[in-house]
Design an enzyme around this catalytic site. Structure first.
Site, PDB file in Angstrom:
ATOM      1  N   PRO A  81       0.790  -1.234   0.000  1.00 45.70           N
ATOM      2  CA  PRO A  81       0.000   0.000   0.000  1.00 45.70           C
ATOM      3  C   PRO A  81       0.824   1.288   0.000  1.00 45.70           C
ATOM      4  O   PRO A  81       1.814   1.408   0.707  1.00 45.70           O
ATOM      5  CB  PRO A  81      -0.817  -0.111   1.297  1.00 45.70           C
ATOM      6  CG  PRO A  81      -0.149  -1.173   2.105  1.00 45.70           C
ATOM      7  CD  PRO A  81       0.498  -2.099   1.140  1.00 45.70           C
ATOM      8  N   ASN A  82       0.350   2.213  -0.832  1.00 46.59           N
ATOM      9  CA  ASN A  82       0.888   3.579  -0.939  1.00 46.59           C
ATOM     10  C   ASN A  82       2.212   3.696  -1.689  1.00 46.59           C
ATOM     11  O   ASN A  82       2.695   4.803  -1.896  1.00 46.59           O
ATOM     12  CB  ASN A  82       1.017   4.243   0.441  1.00 46.59           C
ATOM     13  CG  ASN A  82      -0.324   4.336   1.143  1.00 46.59           C
ATOM     14  OD1 ASN A  82      -1.277   4.856   0.572  1.00 46.59           O
ATOM     15  ND2 ASN A  82      -0.422   3.804   2.346  1.00 46.59           N
ATOM     16  N   ARG A  84       4.837  12.841  -1.526  1.00 51.16           N
ATOM     17  CA  ARG A  84       5.116  13.448  -0.220  1.00 51.16           C
ATOM     18  C   ARG A  84       6.242  12.685   0.463  1.00 51.16           C
ATOM     19  O   ARG A  84       6.645  11.623   0.028  1.00 51.16           O
ATOM     20  CB  ARG A  84       3.853  13.412   0.661  1.00 51.16           C
ATOM     21  CG  ARG A  84       2.792  14.394   0.214  1.00 51.16           C
ATOM     22  CD  ARG A  84       1.591  14.355   1.133  1.00 51.16           C
ATOM     23  NE  ARG A  84       1.988  14.525   2.531  1.00 51.16           N
ATOM     24  CZ  ARG A  84       1.266  14.087   3.569  1.00 51.16           C
ATOM     25  NH1 ARG A  84       0.147  13.425   3.358  1.00 51.16           N
ATOM     26  NH2 ARG A  84       1.668  14.288   4.798  1.00 51.16           N
ATOM     27  N   ARG A  97      13.905   3.744  12.240  1.00 52.56           N
ATOM     28  CA  ARG A  97      12.675   4.526  12.364  1.00 52.56           C
ATOM     29  C   ARG A  97      11.884   4.125  13.627  1.00 52.56           C
ATOM     30  O   ARG A  97      12.466   3.622  14.572  1.00 52.56           O
ATOM     31  CB  ARG A  97      11.858   4.381  11.067  1.00 52.56           C
ATOM     32  CG  ARG A  97      12.616   4.954   9.849  1.00 52.56           C
ATOM     33  CD  ARG A  97      11.811   4.859   8.584  1.00 52.56           C
ATOM     34  NE  ARG A  97      10.608   5.681   8.646  1.00 52.56           N
ATOM     35  CZ  ARG A  97       9.615   5.628   7.739  1.00 52.56           C
ATOM     36  NH1 ARG A  97       9.704   4.781   6.717  1.00 52.56           N
ATOM     37  NH2 ARG A  97       8.564   6.410   7.858  1.00 52.56           N
ATOM     38  N   HIS A 104      13.056  -2.442   1.502  1.00 49.53           N
ATOM     39  CA  HIS A 104      12.474  -1.220   2.054  1.00 49.53           C
ATOM     40  C   HIS A 104      13.266  -0.037   1.549  1.00 49.53           C
ATOM     41  O   HIS A 104      14.502  -0.036   1.636  1.00 49.53           O
ATOM     42  CB  HIS A 104      12.439  -1.254   3.582  1.00 49.53           C
ATOM     43  CG  HIS A 104      11.548  -2.330   4.090  1.00 49.53           C
ATOM     44  ND1 HIS A 104      10.175  -2.261   3.941  1.00 49.53           N
ATOM     45  CD2 HIS A 104      11.820  -3.527   4.649  1.00 49.53           C
ATOM     46  CE1 HIS A 104       9.649  -3.374   4.421  1.00 49.53           C
ATOM     47  NE2 HIS A 104      10.625  -4.155   4.845  1.00 49.53           N
ATOM     48  N   ASN A 125       8.191  -5.516  -1.326  1.00 47.90           N
ATOM     49  CA  ASN A 125       8.122  -4.425  -0.361  1.00 47.90           C
ATOM     50  C   ASN A 125       6.663  -4.378   0.105  1.00 47.90           C
ATOM     51  O   ASN A 125       5.814  -3.767  -0.548  1.00 47.90           O
ATOM     52  CB  ASN A 125       8.525  -3.086  -0.992  1.00 47.90           C
ATOM     53  CG  ASN A 125       8.514  -1.967   0.041  1.00 47.90           C
ATOM     54  OD1 ASN A 125       8.007  -2.136   1.154  1.00 47.90           O
ATOM     55  ND2 ASN A 125       9.080  -0.823  -0.334  1.00 47.90           N
ATOM     56  N   GLU A 154      13.230  -9.140   0.685  1.00 52.73           N
ATOM     57  CA  GLU A 154      12.432  -8.026   1.202  1.00 52.73           C
ATOM     58  C   GLU A 154      13.182  -6.719   0.934  1.00 52.73           C
ATOM     59  O   GLU A 154      14.386  -6.642   1.188  1.00 52.73           O
ATOM     60  CB  GLU A 154      12.269  -8.236   2.718  1.00 52.73           C
ATOM     61  CG  GLU A 154      11.606  -7.114   3.464  1.00 52.73           C
ATOM     62  CD  GLU A 154      11.662  -7.351   4.993  1.00 52.73           C
ATOM     63  OE1 GLU A 154      12.603  -8.031   5.470  1.00 52.73           O
ATOM     64  OE2 GLU A 154      10.776  -6.853   5.682  1.00 52.73           O
ATOM     65  N   ALA A 182       3.354  -0.970   4.595  1.00 51.94           N
ATOM     66  CA  ALA A 182       2.854  -1.040   5.971  1.00 51.94           C
ATOM     67  C   ALA A 182       2.504  -2.465   6.394  1.00 51.94           C
ATOM     68  O   ALA A 182       2.595  -2.805   7.591  1.00 51.94           O
ATOM     69  CB  ALA A 182       1.634  -0.134   6.122  1.00 51.94           C
TER      70      ALA A 182
HETATM   71  O1  CA2 Z   1      10.681   2.017   3.470  1.00 48.44           O
HETATM   72  C1  CA2 Z   1       9.817   1.348   2.874  1.00 48.44           C
HETATM   73  O2  CA2 Z   1       9.958   0.926   1.739  1.00 48.44           O
HETATM   74  C2  CA2 Z   1       8.472   1.084   3.571  1.00 48.44           C
HETATM   75  O3  CA2 Z   1       8.086  -0.242   3.252  1.00 48.44           O
HETATM   76  C3  CA2 Z   1       7.491   2.093   2.984  1.00 48.44           C
HETATM   77  C4  CA2 Z   1       6.104   2.081   3.620  1.00 48.44           C
HETATM   78  C5  CA2 Z   1       6.205   2.088   5.151  1.00 48.44           C
HETATM   79  O4  CA2 Z   1       4.922   1.889   5.721  1.00 48.44           O
HETATM   80  C6  CA2 Z   1       7.156   1.043   5.685  1.00 48.44           C
HETATM   81  O5  CA2 Z   1       7.246   1.155   7.092  1.00 48.44           O
HETATM   82  C7  CA2 Z   1       8.535   1.200   5.084  1.00 48.44           C
HETATM   83  C8  CA2 Z   1       5.297   3.286   3.119  1.00 48.44           C
HETATM   84  C9  CA2 Z   1       5.051   3.247   1.610  1.00 48.44           C
HETATM   85  C10 CA2 Z   1       4.878   4.581   0.957  1.00 48.44           C
HETATM   86  O6  CA2 Z   1       4.295   5.559   1.784  1.00 48.44           O
HETATM   87  C11 CA2 Z   1       4.194   6.858   1.333  1.00 48.44           C
HETATM   88  C12 CA2 Z   1       3.914   7.833   2.280  1.00 48.44           C
HETATM   89  C13 CA2 Z   1       3.814   9.157   1.906  1.00 48.44           C
HETATM   90  C14 CA2 Z   1       3.957   9.513   0.564  1.00 48.44           C
HETATM   91  C15 CA2 Z   1       4.221   8.541  -0.378  1.00 48.44           C
HETATM   92  C16 CA2 Z   1       4.323   7.208  -0.020  1.00 48.44           C
END
Ligand code: CA2
Length: 143
Positions: free
Chosen positions: A9-10, A17, A106, A99, A73, A97, A76
């Site tokens: 996700p995301n 951002r 973090r 990241h 990856n 994996e 979350a």
């Molecule tokens: O560092 C990574 O690749 C993570 O897997 C990215 C995730 C986070 O929840 C993990 O803890 C670490 C977040 C993915 C992207 O999130 C965004 C947040 C704001 C703007 C754009 C993407």
């Protein structure tokens, strides 16, 4: 060799951002990196991104017998999903994996990875280059 790259996700919001954490490169740029890496290393790379845990589980199950390696990856879901961990264990395909950020430096909740327990390697804090490194690792060790 066929490698499946899974993004949770995301990840499709990259570059929009939090550039200080995830860099300035967009998801489209990540897709281009995956394509270039596949060509450069002579491997077939398929990518799938989803914001839904079950969709990622379905894709891991469908990889059984079709892919030689997985780069994942889980975003979350890394820190919450026993379902993704179990799916990776079930198919037993070598998985790396990735990241983008240095999750170990973090918040404490990001320092727990369920998916990582089923992976042969974790790459973190390398930005989008981590995906290239993961594909190269699978090619080198399982190709
Ligand atoms: O560092 C990574 O690749 C993570 O897997 C990215 C995730 C986070 O929840 C993990 O803890 C670490 C977040 C993915 C992207 O999130 C965004 C947040 C704001 C703007 C754009 C993407």
């Amino acid at each position: 060799m066929k490698i499946l790259v899974l993004n949770g996700p995301n990840i499709n919001m990259l570059g929009i951002r939090e550039p200080d954490i995830y860099g300035k490169q967009s998801f489209q740029e990540l897709l281009a990196i995956l394509e270039e890496t596949g060509k450069a290393l002579g491997v077939t790379v398929e990518q799938f991104q989803s914001n839904h845990e079950g969709a990622l589980v379905d894709k891991i199950q469908a990889a059984y017998g079709c892919f030689d390696g997985i780069v994942i990856n889980p975003a979350a879901y890394t820190h919450t999903s026993v379902a993704i961990l179990d799916a990776l264990k079930a198919v037993a395909i070598p998985a790396v994996e990735v990241h983008i950020s240095q999750v170990d430096a973090r918040e404490p909740f990001r320092q727990v990875s369920y998916a990582g327990m089923a992976c042969v390697k974790t790459i973190q804090g390398q930005g989008l280059d981590g995906y290239r490194q993961a594909i190269a690792y699978l090619r080198e060790n399982y190709g």
